[in-house]
Write an enzyme that holds these catalytic residues in place. Structure first.
Site, PDB file in Angstrom:
ATOM      1  N   ASP A 363       6.701 -36.240 -36.257  1.00 34.93           N
ATOM      2  CA  ASP A 363       7.296 -37.431 -35.626  1.00 34.93           C
ATOM      3  C   ASP A 363       6.399 -38.896 -35.876  1.00 34.93           C
ATOM      4  OD1 ASP A 363       9.078 -39.106 -34.350  1.00 34.93           O
ATOM      5  OD2 ASP A 363       8.689 -38.357 -32.555  1.00 34.93           O
ATOM      6  N   LYS A 559      21.178 -52.348 -24.220  1.00 35.18           N
ATOM      7  CA  LYS A 559      20.186 -52.396 -25.389  1.00 35.18           C
ATOM      8  C   LYS A 559      20.342 -51.010 -26.126  1.00 35.18           C
ATOM      9  CE  LYS A 559      15.938 -50.391 -23.472  1.00 35.18           C
ATOM     10  NZ  LYS A 559      16.734 -49.799 -22.337  1.00 35.18           N
ATOM     11  N   ASP A 672      13.451 -44.011 -36.370  1.00 33.53           N
ATOM     12  CA  ASP A 672      13.208 -45.398 -36.624  1.00 33.53           C
ATOM     13  C   ASP A 672      14.214 -45.628 -37.858  1.00 33.53           C
ATOM     14  OD1 ASP A 672      12.034 -46.755 -34.576  1.00 33.53           O
ATOM     15  OD2 ASP A 672      10.190 -46.631 -35.404  1.00 33.53           O
ATOM     16  N   ARG A 729      16.088 -42.557 -39.008  1.00 33.37           N
ATOM     17  CA  ARG A 729      17.225 -42.014 -38.348  1.00 33.37           C
ATOM     18  C   ARG A 729      17.528 -40.688 -38.461  1.00 33.37           C
ATOM     19  NH1 ARG A 729      16.753 -45.656 -35.473  1.00 33.37           N
ATOM     20  NH2 ARG A 729      19.014 -46.484 -35.127  1.00 33.37           N
TER      21      ARG A 729
END
Length: 1091
Positions: A363, A559, A672, A729
């Site tokens: 990760d 958010k 990300d 992603r």
């Protein structure tokens, strides 16, 4: 104080207040620390049994019940049966020493592993004396106020009194695969048996939180919990006995016998290496039996006491009796060393597996990076881009400079090369002093700032004593909250919240954190928290709902990842502050800015909001706001983006480089954006920066998104020229598919993970690595090792230590088995020496054999197990996961050294018998000394000294299986002094060898012991022969290793992946890729093996 009713069971029929009263606790401040010891003593530890309890009986059985010790037992029984009391007594002593040493070391190893398990055991979040604490789960007591959130394992049965979108997975208890939505407000009728799965106000021990968070009162602990009742009923189950109803009695009987024998001999229990060595022991047992039969056959089965003793002697020569003990010591020391290097071993199998890892999937956030995020850029459409510089303290809102690029977006600014954009410095001061250009609508920025501070559930505050800025919560949310505080709009200013016992003037930034909080002045605060929809990884967003008392509205603040938020947005603001519908072109504009921020290595989040006037809210609409996420997160107004920088850990780049040098490929699997992931991957060296060197088909698959990878079939994945080095992603299922793809390419891989959803990939990987700080309990339970510091570089420590340990095991296994080969070969050849009665005279007595095996070999083998890592250990390719320690090199070395040692000992014996003397072998020399045995006993002494010294020399020689013992570090500038540093570096091995060299003298010269026990006698000039052939063995070993160095030159050295491609003129593009990025990056050609 009256006693507590621990036996009460119907807590699901009580309200939270009634439960608190019954258990004498307080939902606000929890238990007093003074109450805890009493409750702990009354109700016991919160565990399902004492894992740390040491079963001494099982340890004794484990030490006795293995094939190596059984050979010694059988030899001992035979010795006593033929009344050879001395040999039998010595074997008994050897068995006792092995068992005692084994017990001591297994005890130490068990204690070590128990302490390591304690380090990785689940923790519980409780409130005591009004303070939030994290404690080991086993210390939880009835009456504790426990707080749980997504990813936690519930430590005990809880009567919930507060929750927020709270769901648990109770499959372990009820078998129900779907999560259960809990309701703290539910109260059931008393004296009615409500099924466990229907008690929605109870959260059960060992179930996992899959959504939301909650607070509850501990009502049952340990074996009194619902899961504990099941554990209690299973405690007496015997796993070795097969009771399969689908099989016949005889089939179950056969399975039971097979499983029991396997457990007895150690072939079906323990780590793979233990099982492999147990099978080796059984093989050696049968070889020993065959050799004993050969001895008896050579005497035409005329077996008398002397022949029986010779057969015992040959059998003993085949058994490396100290192997199990040395292995236990090495593994326990290895686990302890790893703990000191921030790696907690949960499964001993992983100690062996780490050395074979050739692919690591990691990760990004918090592992490759610091996990301490800092806001760098904020884009508010039609207002401009705010930049934050000179801020290197993640939690401190008082440092850093803010500037504004008016009106322009990050994309527009990055493509603007002609116009002076007029960057406004000191943005914060000019914003509050109203000195910004009139063309800018300040309200746009205020709306975004208000949303950012209220849509986070993190806490930033300044410690009153140390004045140090601290934070609690998710690092991403902390970065947002720090920026809001930097702009003088902390949430406490809007909601009146104050964290813990902080005063309002302490510059604290507080939140609706699930930790204990006190609200001060909330009656006069502008905003009141109404509801919250927590972050959901499937939709990648969260929303908070507040009542705005000043405006008489209910506000929704959302958010999340830009695609998750953008899917809910229908509008955005124009330059004049009016709402405008969002078109497809507007969406493309936003995506361009996301890509621009991502390409700078920034993590991008989007913000949106909408408002309901209180006057327009009826009961139905209010109910929808409070209970329907779909209703709330619909037709939102897009407000802007924030780019957050998570700097790579300083040590990550060096660790990646060392992994590549060790032939280990590193991949990044992150949630990300592709741009962010690619930028960070290039910064730390996972991706090459000079991509123009590679063919397009390789570059195209170096970086992929999770959806792109998941949309490929298995066949399409297998046909890729390389597997992606970066997947952005990434979903948990993507990680599973990556592991499966690596396995199909015969890769031995490690996977890191921290979330609940990571557990499938952690289990599927050859080595699952969980995070110790940010990892969920579920992830830790599924893993093989836990990183106590969440640091990627610690994986390098683990791999290095795994290789060191595997390397050392290989060394002492080679040493011990080579000695067994030498002794067995020497004694079998010795059958040709016939005395006057035509009986074979053994060239080494049974006690001499045992002395070499146990005393001479055991301690040097332990020393080899403690040997430090070889200088080139991390320059070698990974270990072979299929062959383990028994590679062809080790097998050939074992026979080469064994034959050489046997030849030197035989040369010593024959030189003395036929050179010094006339070859007179006497009679009855296998039992005791008489005058005819003078020559044989002296030859035995010299051969015994040679065998002892050769075994000790071998222990030094196998420190490095190829380099010369006299130059183990050839790159040194001072070879003479370096040699002495090397042999002194491992003092245990050094003194073991010195002791072994010296031990040959007393057993040869001490009266009675020499002639009656060892069956040899003092020598004089024969020492010269023993020394000469010991030296010959040393020279032979060095010559053999020199030949090996010539053969293996550059063959098994991992190619340095940092080779400069530009220096290569003729190169295959695939080969260039594998050497420039990592030697182990798999290039796959369909229908051919990857390379």
């Amino acid at each position: 104080m009256a006693s507590i009713e621990y036996d009460y069971n119907e807590f699901y029929a009580l309200s939270p207040d009634e439960t608190a009263t019954l258990l004498k606790t307080d939902t606000l401040v929890g238990l007093s620390q003074n109450d805890v010891p009493k409750r702990l003593s009354e109700n016991g530890d919160n565990s399902l049994g004492d894992d740390s309890k040491i079963d001494y009986k099982a340890m004794v059985i484990h030490q006795i019940c293995n094939a190596m010790i059984l050979v010694l037992f059988i030899s001992m029984i035979i010795s006593f049966a033929i009344r050879d009391w001395i040999t039998g007594g010595v074997i008994s002593f050897v068995v006792g020493v092995n068992v005692v040493i084994g017990l001591l070391q297994e005890y130490k190893a068990t204690k070590t592993m128990n302490s390591l398990k304690a380090l990785s055991s689940p923790n519980a979040h409780v409130i005591r004396d009004g303070k939030s604490e994290t404690i080991p789960s086993k210390e939880v007591v009835v009456g504790d106020i426990c707080l749980v959130k997504v990813g936690d394992t519930i430590p005990a049965d809880l009567r919930l009194f507060q929750s927020n979108n709270f769901e648990t997975d109770e499959a372990l208890l009820t078998g129900e695969s779907l999560p259960v939505n809990k309701d703290p407000e539910a109260i059931y009728e008393k004296n009615i048996d409500i099924p466990v799965g229907d008690r929605l106000n109870i959260a059960y021990s060992s179930s996992t939180v899959v959504k939301g968070r909650a607070s509850g009162i501990v009502v049952k602990t340990g074996l009194n919990t619902e899961i504990g009742k099941i554990a209690k009923s299973l405690q007496n189950t015997e796993n070795l006995i097969s009771r399969d109803p689908t099989k016949t009695f005889w089939q179950n009987s056969w399975i039971t016998i097979k499983q029991s024998l396997g457990a007895f001999l150690g072939t079906t229990i323990g780590t793979p290496l233990h099982r492999k060595l147990s099978k080796l022991a059984i093989l050696l047992f049968w070889v020993a039996v065959v050799f004993a039969i050969v001895v008896m056959a050579s005497q035409k089965f005329d077996v008398d006491r002397g022949v029986a003793i010779y057969a015992i002697c040959v059998a003993l020569s085949m058994i490396p009796s100290s192997l199990v003990v040395v292995l236990t010591i090495t593994m326990s020391v290895g686990a302890a060393v790893m703990a000191s290097r921030n790696v907690i071993i949960r499964k001993l199998d992983s100690l062996e597996a780490l050395g074979a890892v050739n692919d690591i999937c990691s990760d990004k956030t918090g592992t490759l990076t610091q996990g301490k995020m800092i806001a760098r850029q904020v884009w508010i459409p039609k207002f401009g881009t705010v930049s934050i510089t000179s801020s290197n303290e993640p939690f401190n809102p008082t440092i850093g400079e803010t500037s504004l690029i008016p009106s322009l977006s990050p994309y527009e600014y990055s493509h603007n090369e002609t116009e002076d954009v007029g960057i406004i410095q000191s943005f914060k001061e000019k914003y509050y002093s109203d000195e910004l250009p009139k063309s800018l609508n300040k309200n746009l920025f205020h709306k975004w700032l208000e949303t950012s501070t209220l849509a986070t559930i993190s806490t930033v505050f300044q410690d009153k004593e140390t004045q140090e800025w601290k934070a609690h919560g998710d690092p991403t949310e902390i970065a947002i909250q720090v920026f809001a505080a930097k702009m003088d709009l902390p949430r406490s200013k809007l909601t009146g919240e104050v964290f813990g016992a902080q005063d309002k003037d302490d510059n604290s930034v507080s939140s609706m954190d699930e930790e204990q909080e006190k609200k001060t002045g909330s009656d006069s605060a502008q905003f009141v928290h109404v509801a919250e929809y927590p972050f959901d990884s499937t939709i990648k967003r969260m929303s908070a709902i507040y009542q705005n008392r000043d405006e008489n509205t209910h506000e929704v603040y959302t958010k999340g990842a830009f695609e998750g938020v953008l899917n809910c947005c229908s509008y955005w603001y124009g330059a004049d502050g009016t709402l405008q519908p969002m078109t497809d072109d507007d969406v493309e504009t936003i995506k361009k800015n996301v890509d621009t921020l991502s390409s700078e290595g920034l993590r991008v989040l989007a913000f949106a909001s909408k408002s309901y006037k209180d006057s327009d809210l009826d009961n139905s609409t209010m109910h929808s706001i409070l209970h329907s996420r779909t209703f709330v997160e619909n037709d939102l107004i897009f407000l802007g983006l924030i780019g957050i920088y998570d700097p790579p850990r300083p040590e990550t780049k060096g660790a990646v480089k060392k992994f590549h040098q060790a032939g280990i490929n590193v991949r990044m699997l992150t949630g990300d954006f592709p741009g962010t992931a690619k930028a960070i991957a290039q910064e730390v060296g996972i991706l090459p920066t000079n991509l123009y060197h590679y063919p397009k088909e390789v570059v195209d698959v170096m970086v992929m998104t999770g959806s792109q990878f998941d949309n490929l079939s298995e066949e399409e994945i297998d046909n890729l020229p390389v597997l992606p080095l970066v997947i952005a992603r990434c979903s948990p299922q993507t990680k599973v598919r990556m592991i499966e793809a690596l396995h199909r390419r015969n890769k031995f891989c490690a996977m890191t993970g921290d979330g609940v959803n990571d557990s499938p990939s952690l289990k599927l990987a050859n080595v699952g690595i969980a995070m110790g700080i940010n990892g969920s309990d579920v992830a830790k339970d599924a893993s093989d090792i836990v990183l106590s510091d969440d640091n990627f570089a610690s994986i390098l420590n683990a791999v290095e230590e795994g290789r060191r340990m595997a390397d050392n095991i290989q060394k002492f296994v080679l040493q011990l088995l080579a000695e067994n080969v030498a002794q067995a070969l020497y004694l079998i050849i010795g059958l040709v020496f016939m005395d006057k009665d035509h009986k074979s005279v053994f060239p080494l007595s049974p006690v001499e054999v045992l002395w070499v095996i146990v005393v001479t070999s055991c301690f040097p083998a332990m020393g080899l197990g403690l040997e430090k890592a070889a200088p080139d250990l991390m320059d070698r390719p990974p270990n072979d996961s299929k062959h383990g320690i028994f590679t062809w090199e080790v097998i050939i070395d074992m026979f080469a050294y064994g034959i050489l040692m046997a030849g030197c000992c035989m040369s010593t014996f024959t030189s003395i018998m036929y050179g010094f003397f006339d070859g007179e072998l006497g009679y009855n020399c296998n039992r005791k000394y008489n005058d005819s045995c003078h020559d044989v006993f002296r030859a035995r002494s010299a051969a015994f000294a040679t065998m002892t010294w050769c075994a000790l020399i071998l222990a030094w020689e196998v420190i490095d299986m190829r380099r010369s013992f006299f130059r183990m570090q050839p790159e040194t500038d001072s070879p003479f002094t370096q040699f002495f540093k090397d042999i002194w570096g491992n003092q245990f091995l050094f003194w073991s060898v010195i002791f072994g060299f010296g031990s040959a003298f007393p057993v040869i010269y001490i009266p009675v012991i020499n002639t009656d026990v060892f069956l040899h006698k003092p020598i004089g000039a024969e020492w010269g022969i023993a020394i000469a052939f010991s030296a010959a063995f040393w020279m032979g070993a060095e010559l053999y290793k020199y030949i090996k160095r010539l053969y293996f030159k550059n063959k098994l050295k991992a190619v340095n992946p940092e080779n400069d491609l530009e220096k290569k003129s003729n190169r295959d593009p695939f080969e260039a890729y594998s050497t420039s990025t990592t030697i182990q990056t798999d290039i796959y050609i369909p229908k051919k093996n990857s390379f």
